[in-house]
Design an enzyme around this catalytic site. Structure first.
Site, short mmCIF file in Angstrom:
data_model
loop_
_atom_site.label_atom_id
_atom_site.label_comp_id
_atom_site.label_asym_id
_atom_site.label_seq_id
_atom_site.Cartn_x
_atom_site.Cartn_y
_atom_site.Cartn_z
N HIS A 1 4.39 -6.81 -40.65
CA HIS A 1 4.42 -8.27 -40.81
C HIS A 1 4.02 -8.95 -39.51
O HIS A 1 3.97 -8.32 -38.46
CB HIS A 1 5.79 -8.76 -41.29
N GLU B 1 6.79 -13.58 -41.48
CA GLU B 1 8.14 -13.93 -41.08
C GLU B 1 8.07 -15.26 -40.34
O GLU B 1 7.18 -15.48 -39.53
CB GLU B 1 8.69 -12.83 -40.13
N HIS C 1 5.67 -12.46 -32.86
CA HIS C 1 5.43 -11.02 -32.73
C HIS C 1 4.62 -10.48 -33.90
O HIS C 1 4.51 -11.12 -34.94
CB HIS C 1 6.73 -10.22 -32.59
CO CO Z 1 9.85 -9.38 -37.25
#
Ligand code: CO
Length: 134
Positions: free
Chosen positions: A79, A130, A7
């Site tokens: 992020h 991440e 994502h």
């Molecule tokens: Co995230």
């Protein structure tokens, strides 16, 4: 080592308006807001055919995205999340190569209930990364 893009997370000052943008204007499917007090955020997931967009809003006084919102009051990309098969092995390889892991370096349960880690943006082209074990 990294796999698919899981994502892109966008921090927004107002989730409702973020949902409006993605659902009504862009025509994507957005989930109901989900409060995650242990992460200091409320999240909405926008499902796209090939990935997800995670809309983040500050929740509580200790929110980890509060400093970002102070620097970016209109919101912005916060992020990006890449999938890895084995998060501890990925972390060890990255640390060996000099990358810095945020926090205590141990994976935590992320917004999707899977182990995640965050990597220092200065080590990754100015982007907070991440890693999520899938
Ligand atoms: Co995230």
């Amino acid at each position: 080592m990294i796999g698919r893009l899981n994502h892109v997370a966008i921090a927004v000052p107002d989730l409702r308006s973020g949902i409006e943008t993605y659902a009504s204007v862009l025509g994507a499917k957005a989930s109901e807001p989900q409060s995650l007090p242990e992460h200091g955020v409320t999240v909405v997931f926008v499902e796209l055919p090939n990935t997800k967009i995670e809309l983040l809003e500050v929740l509580g006084d200790e929110s980890p995205i509060a400093p970002f919102m102070e620097r970016n009051p209109a919101g912005g990309i916060h992020h990006i999340c890449y999938e890895v098969e084995d998060i501890k092995s990925a972390r060890d390889k990255l640390v060996e190569k000099g990358a810095r892991v945020l926090g205590d370096g141990e994976p935590k349960n992320g917004a999707h209930g899977k182990p995640v880690l965050f990597l220092h943006p200065k080590d990754f082209c100015g982007t907070l990364v991440e890693l999520e074990q899938v």
